[in-house]
Design an enzyme around this catalytic site. Sequence first.
Site, PDB file in Angstrom:
ATOM      1  N   THR A 176       0.840  -1.207   0.000  1.00  0.00           N
ATOM      2  CA  THR A 176       0.000   0.000   0.000  1.00  0.00           C
ATOM      3  C   THR A 176       0.869   1.249   0.000  1.00  0.00           C
ATOM      4  OG1 THR A 176      -0.058  -0.288   2.394  1.00  0.00           O
ATOM      5  CG2 THR A 176      -2.050  -0.883   1.180  1.00  0.00           C
TER       6      THR A 176
ATOM      7  N   PHE B 139      -7.846   5.580   4.076  1.00  0.00           N
ATOM      8  CA  PHE B 139      -7.384   4.721   5.166  1.00  0.00           C
ATOM      9  C   PHE B 139      -8.534   4.016   5.879  1.00  0.00           C
ATOM     10  CE2 PHE B 139      -3.901   7.731   4.510  1.00  0.00           C
ATOM     11  CZ  PHE B 139      -2.814   6.862   4.433  1.00  0.00           C
TER      12      PHE B 139
ATOM     13  N   CYS C 214      -7.157   2.290   9.294  1.00  0.00           N
ATOM     14  CA  CYS C 214      -5.736   1.918   9.235  1.00  0.00           C
ATOM     15  C   CYS C 214      -4.970   2.384  10.472  1.00  0.00           C
ATOM     16  CB  CYS C 214      -5.106   2.542   7.995  1.00  0.00           C
ATOM     17  SG  CYS C 214      -3.362   2.136   7.824  1.00  0.00           S
TER      18      CYS C 214
HETATM   19 MN1  MNH Z   1      -3.249   0.172   6.413  1.00  0.00          MN
HETATM   20  C1  MNH Z   1      -6.140  -1.149   7.729  1.00  0.00           C
HETATM   21  C2  MNH Z   1      -5.068   1.524   3.819  1.00  0.00           C
HETATM   22  C3  MNH Z   1      -0.439   1.705   5.281  1.00  0.00           C
HETATM   23  C4  MNH Z   1      -1.417  -1.546   8.733  1.00  0.00           C
HETATM   24  N1  MNH Z   1      -5.236   0.170   5.864  1.00  0.00           N
HETATM   25  C5  MNH Z   1      -6.274  -0.414   6.562  1.00  0.00           C
HETATM   26  C6  MNH Z   1      -7.506  -0.130   5.885  1.00  0.00           C
HETATM   27  C7  MNH Z   1      -7.196   0.613   4.771  1.00  0.00           C
HETATM   28  C8  MNH Z   1      -5.767   0.808   4.766  1.00  0.00           C
HETATM   29  C9  MNH Z   1      -8.174   1.126   3.726  1.00  0.00           C
HETATM   30  C10 MNH Z   1      -8.895  -0.620   6.297  1.00  0.00           C
HETATM   31  C11 MNH Z   1      -9.130  -1.994   5.714  1.00  0.00           C
HETATM   32  C12 MNH Z   1     -10.520  -2.549   5.973  1.00  0.00           C
HETATM   33  O1  MNH Z   1     -11.397  -1.841   6.470  1.00  0.00           O
HETATM   34  O2  MNH Z   1     -10.712  -3.726   5.631  1.00  0.00           O
HETATM   35  N2  MNH Z   1      -2.824   1.347   4.809  1.00  0.00           N
HETATM   36  C13 MNH Z   1      -3.705   1.801   3.881  1.00  0.00           C
HETATM   37  C14 MNH Z   1      -3.009   2.657   2.938  1.00  0.00           C
HETATM   38  C15 MNH Z   1      -1.701   2.723   3.372  1.00  0.00           C
HETATM   39  C16 MNH Z   1      -1.593   1.897   4.553  1.00  0.00           C
HETATM   40  C17 MNH Z   1      -3.650   3.330   1.737  1.00  0.00           C
HETATM   41  C18 MNH Z   1      -0.542   3.463   2.804  1.00  0.00           C
HETATM   42  C19 MNH Z   1      -0.612   4.457   1.958  1.00  0.00           C
HETATM   43  N3  MNH Z   1      -1.275   0.082   6.897  1.00  0.00           N
HETATM   44  C20 MNH Z   1      -0.283   0.853   6.362  1.00  0.00           C
HETATM   45  C21 MNH Z   1       0.940   0.611   7.080  1.00  0.00           C
HETATM   46  C22 MNH Z   1       0.672  -0.332   8.055  1.00  0.00           C
HETATM   47  C23 MNH Z   1      -0.733  -0.653   7.942  1.00  0.00           C
HETATM   48  C24 MNH Z   1       2.264   1.289   6.787  1.00  0.00           C
HETATM   49  C25 MNH Z   1       1.548  -0.962   9.088  1.00  0.00           C
HETATM   50  C26 MNH Z   1       2.786  -0.694   9.306  1.00  0.00           C
HETATM   51  N4  MNH Z   1      -3.701  -1.139   7.926  1.00  0.00           N
HETATM   52  C27 MNH Z   1      -2.774  -1.721   8.779  1.00  0.00           C
HETATM   53  C28 MNH Z   1      -3.469  -2.539   9.746  1.00  0.00           C
HETATM   54  C29 MNH Z   1      -4.842  -2.425   9.471  1.00  0.00           C
HETATM   55  C30 MNH Z   1      -4.953  -1.521   8.317  1.00  0.00           C
HETATM   56  C31 MNH Z   1      -2.807  -3.363  10.839  1.00  0.00           C
HETATM   57  C32 MNH Z   1      -5.993  -3.058  10.227  1.00  0.00           C
HETATM   58  C33 MNH Z   1      -6.393  -2.150  11.369  1.00  0.00           C
HETATM   59  C34 MNH Z   1      -7.476  -2.741  12.255  1.00  0.00           C
HETATM   60  O3  MNH Z   1      -8.476  -3.253  11.732  1.00  0.00           O
HETATM   61  O4  MNH Z   1      -7.301  -2.680  13.463  1.00  0.00           O
END
Ligand code: MNH
Length: 433
Positions: free
Chosen positions: A247, A373, A380
């Site tokens: 991502t 996010f 996120c």
């Molecule tokens: Mn990220 C959840 C987008 C970077 C760890 N992330 C989500 C969701 C989105 C998302 C959309 C919700 C998904 C859902 O509802 O099913 N995340 C991004 C984007 C980037 C991103 C667009 C970068 C740009 N994410 C990151 C990074 C990390 C990370 C960097 C960790 C180091 N994300 C997560 C985790 C979740 C999440 C863990 C789940 C959170 C939860 O449900 O508690």
Amino acid sequence: MTSMLQSSFMQESARMAPEHGPVFARRLFNLEFTFVTGAELVAELADDNRFEKHVVPALQVVRPLIGDGLLSAHNHEPTWHTAHDLLIPAFSQTAMRHYHTLMTEVCGRLTDSWDRSAREGGSVDVTASMAKVTLEIIGRTGFGYSFGSFDRDTPHPFVTALDEVLDHGQRSVTSPAIAGRFLGKRMAERNNENVTYLRDVVDEVIARRSRGDHGTDLLGLMLDSDVLDPVNIRYQVLTFLAAGHETTSAAMSFTLYYLAANPGIAERARAEAESVLAAPEPQFADIARLRYLRRVIDESLRLWPTAPGYARKAKADTVLGGRYPMPAGEPFFVLLPALHREPVWGADTDAFDPDRFLPERVRARPPHSFKPFGTGMRACIGRQFALHQIALVIATILRRYDLALPTDYRLTVAEGITFSPVDLTLNLSPRRA
Ligand code: MNH
């Protein structure tokens, strides 16, 4: 990741939204997707009292790898709360101060390798370079591990295995006939081998660390706390890798694409970086002061939210927007590229214009028109972490190089679990200091 069997189901669906939105259904093999594309309905779905996260099929199928880790945990699984409460402080803006130094070191490895290419007047493979950067950053800040990405010509086997598992998961959703029949058995075997290998590597890191000094990274925090069992800790580590690597790297690649395609915008972002980052090494507090660059990043995430969407389901039978019946438990998918091109964004919604994110213009739009996010308590956890590292990496690049797209480059977008730009290279020339 680019799959052998490309699908553009999400992009096609987004193009249908102006005519068919704000709610419409499309079938993909045996899966029925109900898409939501209107800001008002998305705002309604954000209510965690009436609605909750639905774990999308592409995530459900990778549960052998990431189990009840934060991303793929079902709302009713108790481990989600425990892990969320424990890890929230580790992803705060304050915690970022600690990761900043490691992130800066990884930036140094990137510029070393790009300097060599720039001297040779050559071009750089942006997608591959950004993948290396994000992998090194999450490996080192997450569990003190370097994949040696900048010292190798081919990806670390761990990375290949991880990409293959995510790809396999995506493919069993987008091309179930092929996944299920012709190559099915061999693919399934290969997938099991990959999963076993990935688990073993991470379990080994965890075992070594739990015997010695726990350290101050994310893994150290989990080991110190004693509230998560070792299997769940392994799921969390693999989750950070799976969720935080592609991502973020694709978001950096899209941002670089738009900067190279819009020299005036790049010049303005560069001028800001040069005045805000006075010292050779960017300081932690400076990153939040890169206001224009932040608008550039947001605008990239508007056009290409690297996670195409997220799903919500009603806790009890309800009617969305007073019009669309939503039986309890039935998932509705928020399709971000469509939401981000709604009429509230103005006339030319495909044009790249960072000023859409000027504070007064943000305030003038309905809340929940921009959701890269996700939403609510399941949004996120890595958002600050991602935004900090994207701004740091892009500012570092802007200060050091002039960027040019190959003359015949036209942006096309690959669709896996994430969106990413296809075959993006840039021609670099070093800037005079
Ligand atoms: Mn990220 C959840 C987008 C970077 C760890 N992330 C989500 C969701 C989105 C998302 C959309 C919700 C998904 C859902 O509802 O099913 N995340 C991004 C984007 C980037 C991103 C667009 C970068 C740009 N994410 C990151 C990074 C990390 C990370 C960097 C960790 C180091 N994300 C997560 C985790 C979740 C999440 C863990 C789940 C959170 C939860 O449900 O508690």
